[in-house]
Design an enzyme around this catalytic site. Structure first.
Site, PDB file in Angstrom:
ATOM      1  N   LYS A  23      -3.692 -18.581   4.063  1.00 20.43           N
ATOM      2  CA  LYS A  23      -3.878 -17.136   4.396  1.00 20.43           C
ATOM      3  C   LYS A  23      -5.227 -16.825   3.636  1.00 20.43           C
ATOM      4  O   LYS A  23      -4.970 -16.665   2.571  1.00 20.43           O
ATOM      5  CB  LYS A  23      -2.973 -16.004   4.541  1.00 20.43           C
ATOM      6  CG  LYS A  23      -3.284 -14.851   5.403  1.00 20.43           C
ATOM      7  CD  LYS A  23      -3.711 -13.777   4.330  1.00 20.43           C
ATOM      8  CE  LYS A  23      -3.693 -12.485   4.928  1.00 20.43           C
ATOM      9  NZ  LYS A  23      -4.387 -11.395   4.177  1.00 20.43           N
ATOM     10  N   TYR A  41      -5.482 -15.087  -2.538  1.00 19.40           N
ATOM     11  CA  TYR A  41      -6.429 -14.016  -2.838  1.00 19.40           C
ATOM     12  C   TYR A  41      -7.224 -14.180  -4.107  1.00 19.40           C
ATOM     13  O   TYR A  41      -6.487 -13.984  -5.182  1.00 19.40           O
ATOM     14  CB  TYR A  41      -5.689 -12.543  -2.666  1.00 19.40           C
ATOM     15  CG  TYR A  41      -5.067 -12.186  -1.636  1.00 19.40           C
ATOM     16  CD1 TYR A  41      -5.773 -12.404  -0.328  1.00 19.40           C
ATOM     17  CD2 TYR A  41      -3.860 -11.192  -1.573  1.00 19.40           C
ATOM     18  CE1 TYR A  41      -5.058 -12.061   0.852  1.00 19.40           C
ATOM     19  CE2 TYR A  41      -3.499 -11.138  -0.362  1.00 19.40           C
ATOM     20  CZ  TYR A  41      -3.696 -11.369   0.869  1.00 19.40           C
ATOM     21  OH  TYR A  41      -3.326 -10.920   1.913  1.00 19.40           O
ATOM     22  N   SER A  95      -7.204 -13.407   7.940  1.00 22.47           N
ATOM     23  CA  SER A  95      -6.780 -12.054   8.062  1.00 22.47           C
ATOM     24  C   SER A  95      -7.868 -11.064   8.324  1.00 22.47           C
ATOM     25  O   SER A  95      -8.872 -11.235   8.492  1.00 22.47           O
ATOM     26  CB  SER A  95      -5.916 -11.677   6.491  1.00 22.47           C
ATOM     27  OG  SER A  95      -7.045 -11.448   5.896  1.00 22.47           O
ATOM     28  N   GLY A  96      -7.418  -9.854   8.961  1.00 25.99           N
ATOM     29  CA  GLY A  96      -8.202  -8.890   9.278  1.00 25.99           C
ATOM     30  C   GLY A  96      -8.489  -7.598   8.277  1.00 25.99           C
ATOM     31  O   GLY A  96      -9.478  -7.020   8.187  1.00 25.99           O
ATOM     32  N   GLY A  97      -7.581  -7.227   7.500  1.00 29.50           N
ATOM     33  CA  GLY A  97      -7.811  -6.275   6.638  1.00 29.50           C
ATOM     34  C   GLY A  97      -7.783  -4.695   7.285  1.00 29.50           C
ATOM     35  O   GLY A  97      -6.799  -4.924   8.122  1.00 29.50           O
ATOM     36  N   ASP A 101      -0.037   3.762   5.150  1.00 32.68           N
ATOM     37  CA  ASP A 101      -0.801   2.826   6.347  1.00 32.68           C
ATOM     38  C   ASP A 101      -0.208   3.197   7.738  1.00 32.68           C
ATOM     39  O   ASP A 101      -0.566   2.940   8.813  1.00 32.68           O
ATOM     40  CB  ASP A 101      -0.612   1.522   5.906  1.00 32.68           C
ATOM     41  CG  ASP A 101      -1.530   0.910   4.984  1.00 32.68           C
ATOM     42  OD1 ASP A 101      -2.363   1.808   4.657  1.00 32.68           O
ATOM     43  OD2 ASP A 101      -1.677  -0.279   4.855  1.00 32.68           O
ATOM     44  N   TRP A 130      -0.634 -16.825   0.607  1.00 26.74           N
ATOM     45  CA  TRP A 130      -1.710 -15.622   0.762  1.00 26.74           C
ATOM     46  C   TRP A 130      -2.700 -15.892  -0.502  1.00 26.74           C
ATOM     47  O   TRP A 130      -2.157 -15.710  -1.473  1.00 26.74           O
ATOM     48  CB  TRP A 130      -1.141 -14.414   0.766  1.00 26.74           C
ATOM     49  CG  TRP A 130      -0.582 -13.755   2.092  1.00 26.74           C
ATOM     50  CD1 TRP A 130      -1.048 -12.622   2.418  1.00 26.74           C
ATOM     51  CD2 TRP A 130       0.493 -14.422   2.818  1.00 26.74           C
ATOM     52  NE1 TRP A 130      -0.303 -12.231   3.806  1.00 26.74           N
ATOM     53  CE2 TRP A 130       0.635 -13.187   4.248  1.00 26.74           C
ATOM     54  CE3 TRP A 130       1.354 -15.307   3.083  1.00 26.74           C
ATOM     55  CZ2 TRP A 130       1.341 -13.427   5.090  1.00 26.74           C
ATOM     56  CZ3 TRP A 130       2.244 -15.617   4.000  1.00 26.74           C
ATOM     57  CH2 TRP A 130       2.204 -14.518   4.885  1.00 26.74           C
ATOM     58  N   HIS A 181       0.689  -1.006   0.065  1.00 28.76           N
ATOM     59  CA  HIS A 181       0.045   0.331  -0.005  1.00 28.76           C
ATOM     60  C   HIS A 181       0.905   1.243   0.085  1.00 28.76           C
ATOM     61  O   HIS A 181       0.279   2.187  -0.261  1.00 28.76           O
ATOM     62  CB  HIS A 181      -1.012   0.021   1.212  1.00 28.76           C
ATOM     63  CG  HIS A 181      -1.881  -1.048   1.538  1.00 28.76           C
ATOM     64  ND1 HIS A 181      -2.118  -1.662   2.505  1.00 28.76           N
ATOM     65  CD2 HIS A 181      -2.308  -2.055   0.517  1.00 28.76           C
ATOM     66  CE1 HIS A 181      -2.854  -2.809   2.434  1.00 28.76           C
ATOM     67  NE2 HIS A 181      -2.980  -2.904   1.306  1.00 28.76           N
TER      68      HIS A 181
END
Lengths: 320, 320, 320, 320, 320
Positions: B218, B184, B262-264, B67, B182, B63
């Site tokens: 994940k 996605y 995960s939490g995001g 962040d 991970w 990102h």
């Protein structure tokens, strides 16, 4: 293509089917390593007598978990592995993850075919290409008796596919590992010439797989559809063949490579058995049914498997 | 996909959840190297008892520094490394630059997961693909106990992704290094079938990661959204599941691979803890919260970490 | 990104700048080979005291000979090599052709940074990617003390860039060669988010270079432009920072990696010196001015170099 | 291209043909390995006397099984292999699958040319490129006496083609394996300049193959078509040549490389024999007829083969 | 680019030309292998005295056989080889096919430059890239004294070109093989900035080749065309230079690399000789004329060659 002018196309087609060459033994041509391993599948496991009854569990990657809902037990890969071992399959075909985490419990009980490429069905298959996620060396390490490769015949990315297959084929030659090619027509050019299920397309796929070095070719059942077949190249655009003749053409095109026919989505029992009979009588060597088998609960699955096995043994025509 | 005609879809779904297979021990299937290293994360560091509490610090690449503004201390990577070590994490996950320049101070105090691929979020993710910027050998050299790989399930570039993952997976096998994927969902095809957060997509992602050889998967939390889910393939388009059932589906699809959720972006504390509870009760093995933890100043971060740890230990259901 | 609701963005920004972490010594973290070589640039050549005064002569490839017309002497590469050696630079940075044909005369007199990639500015930079034209091994062979790599952060071809950088970074690790990353935002996605010169973009570029393993990061001066910054992601779209604060953000984002700031096209002397002062006071380690120096005839060039050197030494804040 | 102003184009053309250089012996220039193997094809098998009569059986991959319907026996590859052996061919050319599964029965009876690349004709050939599916090492292992490579001259993917050919050519040099290039003009740029069958295109293809290292060049018969030739570059756009002169041009352009002419789709017997005569008299070394031969039943095939052989021997002009 | 405000552009240009740096000896900087081989071309063969008179015979691949019609004898490559040997050239430059099949007869009589890349001119050159069809190792094996590489400066595929050139350059360094770069501006971006023949473009090409490691640079003659030059970047858009000055700029931009100028299509004799004089007087080292020489019959060719040789020797200004 130019034809002799004095030839009647329909006559030709009948002749083609009638004079189907008796293929010489495949095993006799193979290297010791390939021969040893393929012998296990054909004679030592499964129905035997030179037949192949294969259980595929690659739908989790090719379609996603959606295929497991009709029989919730099937979501656990152990279900298919146990089925393959207990019902007596010639071999079970899966990708690297299942082979690593589930096959160890069944090693020695049922032979393994490691599929070395695969893909999700999420993006469009217009430019279908299935990248390798495992190697022939992985297969050797895991004790597999054959390697599976998915080839998209006619895809605009055929150059990448053939180059990748070459590496797999050469490694199979190096390690004495039998090569089974899932030969699927794909792409808009195929769609424009009668479609991926047409005799033209499946017949071409059979020949391509054999020409590229397959020892066993996995084909879908050719579908006769005059409305679409008229777009296929000659002589397919004007051929009038029965379903049985169509299969015989494809089996002949695979030459000395053995042919196994797949089932696709779930159909009724009689169709399953009729297809089994048809392919064996056409000179094919076996079947590979997935959802038609493991989308049933345990006892029902065992029952249809028993019938398939019986049909295979009663219909076998060819000595591999 | 064909269903048995006498099956009620809703009935199926409940059964799927009710009959969730108890997965066999993952560790028992692993090679000695993978087992040794994963044992450290599950039992020797962090909350222990077979759980995973992971701290990701890869947002600086994924990102950018934006962040870090909510908690200016977090801009210095040492903040997250110190947090991971002092609060007692199972492991910290980062890219090669941080691992090289910040991990040495904490070597031995907290295990390292080296993420071997990553990318900025500057260009569009329509053709998402995350190239490797480090190798498994780098991870071995740095003393890491696991390797992280980001797979974009459904991306039009899946062929490149799977080929790259293959290399990482094979190196993990060679070095006995646990592989954490991970997983996605990404790409417009996924968007058209319910979106990257749908149960269809996350469920598929769970299965893909396991099939490709992940030891730990994940996942993002699946979101139930009937308006979008109706575009998903059957049976997802008509399923009515609770959030808890959705998680159980995904955990089941990952099979013997362990699941961390995960939490995001940052959410309220109760949601953090409820998610932790949900994934553990569904058979998952842990959580990976980043911004939800280190976007807090030191003492607040320690407090929520303590609560997460407690929740993990009180909710654990599965022996890895 | 989610913010704590009770946080005032402007307050955050000031805190971010005020609490700038004192970075630990970089040299202490480096391998012996990197440490030995970087020590030469920081202490044994150039102004010393841990500063970097670098002379780039890569404009002949990046822009073509047009940059040499303002000072015709500069067309002969020997001019810049002689300047670097006689004026006492920390190092000179160039491509393989100049390093091979001009550096031998100055070997031992001034350290060499071999830039291993580069490109002309003839085609559009919309899909910027700079392929390697030399290797780290070339640098070792030529006696270079560091390697330079140009990374285009945010380019649609970032996957190729990161994969290529990985190889360079791994070779640098293998040979103990310091890695200097020219980290430039590029591409239409960056343009749409405030532009390549925005704080958002340069700050991201600083972090990316460090995360990818840079030991030294070369950045362009961030430009504050509220009209364009409003298109940047939060919180950059609403930040109000001075030029000095902007530089401090970027230096902080590079973490333990050292930062050198570049000059770009020729500007007036006071700006040159003010920029030098700003970056050093913000915790940066030096400057890299090309056209601002060698687009002057010999004695004028020596004079500005003397002033830059003096400014560096009087403004240094950080011990590398 | 600039011409001497005092030159009459038509005069030039006649001169070009009249002064056709007598090529020196190719064999004398070749390495011992290439010489040994090519000697087998030219003198020890087939018609001999330095001629080449080659049987191609690559249509199953290039066109699919449709080419086999006119003579159903031909669907079984053993038909062509038996024909090549019994009728006494110089060599048979096929892909890896046939070479592996059918050649063993005829090893020692007829030399093998392993074609190392190929493709289906399903997708458009606008960007024609034929990826390698086998290697020169495969050819060595199988006892082949030459390697065949298909080059698409003028394809927009020529860069990939030439890079791939380079690898094959280098391996041929390494193993002493003769290289036969199937040199085919392709692509819309060729279509816009007179077409793939024009003298311009075939002449260019002949030269390219030789320049890239071919020992033998396989060409299609150039077709004179003034309506299309006017779009070719000068002087082809205004040349008036006979069919015989056109062939002589192409043979001359191939220089010391030997030329074999192909037949394409089935034509009448007199054309087959006339083409054979033409190419030999123009200094070519042989013919490669596939469908014109094996689309006939056994005894008819033997008869035309006998006539071709006789024509070759009576028309030979060049000592290889 | 920023200029000193007190600088008069026209004044600058004259100065640039007047102060042309005397380049140091190239040979003194080269490795023993490169020095040995280049010495042969410069002093032991051809006119000698440090000049280069090169004969290219790569038109058969770059343009096709059409270039041979003006002098039909030239279609046989032996014509150019014999000319190079008997007329006493510094070296002959050709591709792998001619080098393998024609050079053996002249080995020891005239040095060989093996061109390692090339392409047909059939497809558009908008994305020009010339893939390698041979290696530096091939050149070593064949006894060549230099390697030729064609670089398309400014092509949108420059990244592939530079990466490929890197490999060739590194192999040249490894084997001590002189590297001659045919440096050609190409692509629509160049067209939009004055065109491939403009001083801007040729000047850039000269510098690029040298920066990428060329020992000798082959350039086309820059063409002054104010109407097109106004689109070039400053200061080229407003420069007023003579043809002689333009050449001097390009020679200067190549630095220590030697420059040879090419002739292109056939022009009148006086232009040939004037160009030869101009490049030598500007500090260049020689000429490379192909069609201007071998598109003449034997005795006429010998005559112009004699005149070129004489002009070279009487105009030489630089000691390499």
């Amino acid at each position: 293509m130019a034809y002799c002018e004095d030839t009647d196309p329909e006559e030709e087609q009948r002749v083609a089917v009638d004079t189907l060459t008796e293929q010489k033994s495949l095993l006799a041509e193979l290297s010791p390593g390939k021969r040893t391993r393929l012998h296990r599948l054909l004679f030592e496991f499964g129905p035997g007598s030179g037949t192949l009854m294969l259980l595929p569990i690659d739908q989790g990657i090719e379609h996603g978990p959606r295929d497991f809902f009709p029989n919730p037990d099937s979501k656990d890969p152990d279900y298919q592995f146990r089925l393959a071992a207990e019902a007596g399959y010639s071999a079970l075909a899966c990708q690297i993850g299942l082979a690593s985490k589930y096959y160890p419990d069944y090693a020695g009980q049922v032979p393994l075919i490691l599929k070395v490429n695969g893909k999700t069905d999420v993006p469009s298959s217009a430019h279908a290409f299935s990248a390798c996620n495992a190697s022939v060396e992985d297969a050797v390490r895991l004790g597999a008796d054959a390697v599976g490769y998915t080839l998209y015949v006619g895809s605009p990315r055929q150059d990448e596919d053939l180059a990748q297959l070459r590496q797999v084929r050469q490694d199979c030659d190096r390690f004495g590992m039998p090569l089974i090619v899932w030969s699927y027509p794909r792409g808009e050019a195929i769609d424009a010439k009668g479609g991926a299920g047409s005799l033209y397309a499946i017949d071409y796929a059979a020949r391509m797989a054999m020409e590229m070095g397959a020892d066993v070719v996995k084909l879908n059942m050719p579908k006769i559809d005059p409305a679409k077949d008229k777009d296929a190249p000659a002589p397919y655009n004007e051929m009038e063949v029965t379903q049985e003749e169509a299969i015989r053409h494809c089996v002949a095109s695979a030459g000395r490579a053995l042919v196994v026919l797949s089932g696709g989505s779930k159909v009724d029992d009689e169709t399953v058995l009729q297809n089994t009979r048809d392919v064996l009588e056409a000179g094919g060597s076996g079947v590979i049914f997935g959802r038609n088998v493991w989308q049933r609960e345990w006892s029902e699955a065992l029952e249809i498997i028993g019938q398939i096995k019986e049909t295979l043994l009663s219909s076998v025509r060819r000595t591999p």
